[in-house]
Enzyme design. Sequence first.
Site, mmCIF file in Angstrom:
data_model
loop_
_atom_site.group_PDB
_atom_site.id
_atom_site.type_symbol
_atom_site.label_atom_id
_atom_site.label_comp_id
_atom_site.label_asym_id
_atom_site.label_seq_id
_atom_site.Cartn_x
_atom_site.Cartn_y
_atom_site.Cartn_z
ATOM 1 N NE ARG A 155 1.637 16.539 -15.217
ATOM 2 C CZ ARG A 155 2.674 17.309 -15.566
ATOM 3 N NH1 ARG A 155 3.720 17.409 -14.777
ATOM 4 N NH2 ARG A 155 2.663 17.974 -16.706
ATOM 5 N NE ARG A 193 4.001 15.396 -18.830
ATOM 6 C CZ ARG A 193 4.731 16.467 -19.140
ATOM 7 N NH1 ARG A 193 6.021 16.482 -18.820
ATOM 8 N NH2 ARG A 193 4.201 17.504 -19.761
ATOM 9 C CG HIS A 210 -2.202 12.543 -14.950
ATOM 10 N ND1 HIS A 210 -0.953 12.918 -15.425
ATOM 11 C CD2 HIS A 210 -3.100 13.278 -15.656
ATOM 12 C CE1 HIS A 210 -1.103 13.822 -16.385
ATOM 13 N NE2 HIS A 210 -2.391 14.056 -16.536
ATOM 14 C CE1 TYR A 223 -4.313 20.933 -13.177
ATOM 15 C CE2 TYR A 223 -2.906 21.783 -14.906
ATOM 16 C CZ TYR A 223 -3.349 20.738 -14.144
ATOM 17 O OH TYR A 223 -2.854 19.478 -14.334
ATOM 18 C CE LYS A 225 3.077 14.065 -22.142
ATOM 19 N NZ LYS A 225 1.702 14.476 -22.470
#
Length: 296
Positions: free
Chosen positions: A239, A145, A236, A271, A169
């Site tokens: 990523r 990230r 992003h 995904y 996170k």
Amino acid sequence: MTISAAIESFLAMLAAERGAAANTLAAYRRDLEGAEEAIGDLVAADNAVLASLGTVWAGLAPSSLARKCSALRQFYGFLMDEGWRKDDPSPALPRPRARRPLPRLLNHAEVEALFARAEEDAAGEKPDAVRMLALLELLYGSGLRATELVSLPLSAVPRDAPFLTVTGKGGQQRMVPVSTRARQALSRWMALRGGEGKALFPSSSKQGHLTRIRLFQLLRALAARAGLDPEKVSPHVLRHAFATHLLEGGADLRVLQTLLGHADIATTQIYTHVDSARLVALVNARHPLAVRGQGG
């Protein structure tokens, strides 16, 4: 077992087995206790009772509804695993009105164009250009990230083992692999970086680290120099490209979840929808009936 005890056991499992962060656990608790307040005992709830949540949650945004339903589905899966229920009533839960949007993607050729330009820029060993190459290698090569990348301390740089220690996170740490290419780019950057500060990528003032906004700006400027539409490129997006291209190469979804630092595999499962065209082509080319049809 009381409902509160069931929730506590479920949350304890999330913390122990999945390493869920405190904020994640608090969100699950709010969603489950909110559902309990609306319909009563969740352990004993049947399909009709769960279906009534559609009316209770009618005013919620699709994303909020999806989150609450995901918490309940996982909760009922846990109850079945523990033998506290023999059936799963969660199919009766309301469904969000809209799907989560698929991430924007860069194809292989676009990623190659970015790298070609970054490598060309860095050929003269200018510090800013070498730094950009190292940033790009870690965004696409390790799937970090933006915040994780810019806040990396010097101590995260691998010495013997090809891994970075990343704080994601909720303060959760994970190990992510660093490719040979990325290690080479990092070595070049370390030789030019200088000794000021504790950040791997310090800010221009040497106070603190490079900001997310500055990373975004640098990446879009690189995209423009590479002949790509800058609007398509962001940290992003890289990523997402990392995740999608790994999945294309045969990576297991659970492995991908670990690499990306997702607490819930439902986040990673998006995904599986990205590469649907390739999967259809694979079935048409490899399925026994398809092969038989081609043979006449």
